[in-house]
Design an enzyme around this catalytic site. Structure first.
Site, short mmCIF file in Angstrom:
data_model
loop_
_atom_site.label_atom_id
_atom_site.label_comp_id
_atom_site.label_asym_id
_atom_site.label_seq_id
_atom_site.Cartn_x
_atom_site.Cartn_y
_atom_site.Cartn_z
N LYS A 177 0.86 -1.18 0.00
CA LYS A 177 0.00 0.00 0.00
C LYS A 177 0.90 1.24 0.00
O LYS A 177 1.52 1.56 1.01
CB LYS A 177 -0.91 0.03 1.22
CG LYS A 177 -1.76 1.29 1.30
CD LYS A 177 -2.38 1.50 2.67
CE LYS A 177 -3.08 2.84 2.78
NZ LYS A 177 -2.18 4.01 2.58
N GLY A 228 6.00 4.90 9.31
CA GLY A 228 5.22 6.12 9.34
C GLY A 228 5.23 6.74 10.74
O GLY A 228 6.18 6.58 11.50
N SER A 229 4.16 7.43 11.06
CA SER A 229 4.10 8.20 12.29
C SER A 229 3.81 7.31 13.50
O SER A 229 3.24 6.22 13.39
CB SER A 229 3.01 9.27 12.19
OG SER A 229 1.72 8.68 12.24
N THR A 232 -0.09 6.80 14.02
CA THR A 232 -0.67 5.78 13.15
C THR A 232 -0.16 4.40 13.52
O THR A 232 -0.91 3.41 13.49
CB THR A 232 -0.36 6.09 11.68
OG1 THR A 232 -0.86 7.39 11.35
CG2 THR A 232 -1.00 5.07 10.76
N GLY A 233 1.10 4.30 13.89
CA GLY A 233 1.67 3.02 14.30
C GLY A 233 0.94 2.41 15.48
O GLY A 233 0.70 1.20 15.54
N GLU A 381 9.25 16.32 16.94
CA GLU A 381 9.88 16.04 15.64
C GLU A 381 9.22 16.88 14.55
O GLU A 381 8.10 16.58 14.12
CB GLU A 381 9.74 14.55 15.29
CG GLU A 381 10.34 14.18 13.96
CD GLU A 381 10.05 12.74 13.55
OE1 GLU A 381 10.89 12.15 12.85
OE2 GLU A 381 8.98 12.21 13.91
#
Length: 478
Positions: A177, A228-229, A232-233, A381
């Site tokens: 994806k 990713g972030s 989201t993780g 970050e």
């Protein structure tokens, strides 16, 4: 197993790839050229039916692919590499369009993928053996099944290839994806794979924010590999818990660089700047905080400022060294750090105190001189070209300051006294520590994070195990 086939590659048409076939969709979305703000080509939005079909196809392909000897799987991967290299120039142009990367930087990604294939070609799946007078214990590593790879927008080729290669080498099949911000090169990578790989071994489905949850909810997917972030993780990990999917999470970081007083200032200053501003700061493992010993703080900062002023910012067509922020959402986040820094009257050593609006999502590289440790620019970050520098005097104290974060992806230590530098590096709470270099992950080294920077890791020989189940056989002597 015979390869699937696709039609002649068209570099302005994009499809999902399911069962070796190009698939369109009822709904489409568009990426945006970050250098101009203009819409790019339409991309189909995958739906539940697409995911279910792709998983079913991947499961069937897995039954055969897992039994292909590793030597032959390597031959397939080498043919895949050759196909990608044949189209490297077209892929570079496409990468420049969707990410805004300068051409010379984009080529590091499109042509640098050779190293990822070449290193994995030297690897074998680990096998451990222990024997005593009574028995032999053999630990083998067997493929998981279908892998779902959820990929990010900052390095869409390398970070998708970095999941595809080890998944296939270990005998899994994979569904990729791509990020909706940068779907184009990833879809083309998978489209090109169909020229040499059997149908269903590598598939790709692009889409929107609804697509990822379809991956995590599908019981036919055995593992999710996500880059990713952190936010989201965490959602992915919670969703995968429902079916106890294996999960690898490579998330954000707030990497600290600790600079010792014995460094060569003129040599080190440009390296520190590169570590912070590579890819316009859009690197999870980029330097985010720079701790400089007080005895050299002013001189080193001045050299960093001088070098930063030489960095050009602009679109790929202008041959600039730094490109734009890749998407408007991230651009607005970065602008907020500039706003917060200005409102608190922190000192801008170089760079403008405001991001000036214009065509494209451009931000000038900026250094903030000695903001407080509790400021947002130190604690968070930015994922953009803005970095704080902070003086230190006590070694124990700077180690504590460097570790005072909920993340732990990478870190750097700079100094001529290697024993001292390595001693500090061993105490930094990060998955990858670099001595006298900015952060440069390689396929030869396992890559993962401590704390909230992730779960597990990938790459290197050890990284192959992330795509396997341990299978232990206890053989007793008769």
């Amino acid at each position: 197993m015979s390869p699937s086939k696709v039609s002649t590659i068209k570099w302005d048409e994009f499809y999902n790839i399911i069962n070796g076939q190009q698939r369109t969709g009822k709904d489409v979305h568009h990426g945006v050229n970050p250098s101009t703000g203009e819409k790019l080509w339409p991309v189909p939005i995958g739906n539940q039916k697409d995911v279910d079909e792709a998983v079913s196809v991947a499961q069937k392909a897995f039954e055969s692919w897992r039994n292909v000897p590793i030597k032959e799987r390597k031959e397939y991967l080498n043919k895949f590499k050759d196909v990608l290299l044949q189209h490297a120039d077209d892929m570079t142009e496409l990468l420049c369009a969707e990410t805004g990367k300068p051409k010379q930087i984009a080529e590091l990604e499109t042509k640098g993928l050779v190293g990822w294939f070449s290193h994995h070609d030297t690897l074998d799946i680990p096998e451990d053996r222990v024997e005593d007078d009574e028995k032999t214990i053999t630990t083998r590593y067997t493929p998981l099944g279908v892998v779902g790879a959820i990929c990010p927008w900052n390095f869409p080729i390398i970070l998708s290839i970095g999941k595809i290669i080890p998944a296939l080498l270990t005998g899994n099949t994979i569904i990729v994806k791509p990020s909706p911000f940068t779907p184009y090169t990833t879809l083309k990578v998978v489209e090109l794979a169909q020229e040499v790989l059997p149908a269903g071994v590598v598939q790709a489905i692009g889409g929107d924010d609804y697509l990822g949850p379809m991956f995590t909810a599908n019981p036919g997917i055995s593992k999710i590999s996500f880059t990713g972030s952190i936010a989201t993780g965490k959602k992915i990990m919670a969703a995968c818990a429902q079916s106890l999917k294996r999960v690898t999470l490579e998330l954000g970081g707030n990497d600290a660089s600790v600079v010792l007083p014995d460094v060569d200032i003129k040599k080190t200053a440009p390296e520190l700047v590169m570590g912070a501003f590579q890819n316009t700061g859009q690197v999870c493992v980029a330097t985010k905080r720079i701790y400089i010993h007080k005895d050299i703080y002013d001189e080193l900062l001045a050299e960093m400022v001088n070098f930063t002023k030489t960095l050009t910012v602009g679109p790929p067509s202008e041959g600039a060294f730094l490109g734009p922020i890749q998407n408007q959402m991230q651009y607005e986040k970065v602008k907020d750090y500039f706003k917060d820094t200005k409102e608190h009257n922190y000192k801008f050593a170089v760079g403008d105190s405001e991001v000036k609006p214009g065509k494209g999502f451009f931000v000038q590289p900026t250094i903030i001189d000695n903001p407080p440790d509790d400021s947002r620019i130190v604690q968070e970050e930015p994922f953009g070209p803005i970095v704080p520098t902070l003086p230190w005097t006590d070694e124990e104290d700077v180690i504590k300051r460097a570790n005072a974060t909920n993340t732990g992806l990478g870190a750097c230590v700079w100094g001529k006294d290697l024993a001292r530098a390595e001693s500090i590096g061993k105490r930094l709470e990060a998955g990858s520590v670099f001595i006298n270099s900015w952060e440069k992950p390689t396929p030869q080294a396992f890559f993962g994070g401590h704390k909230e920077s992730g779960i597990g890791g990938e790459w290197g020989g050890e990284g192959l195990k992330a795509y396997c189940n341990a299978h232990v056989m206890h053989t007793y002597k008769s």
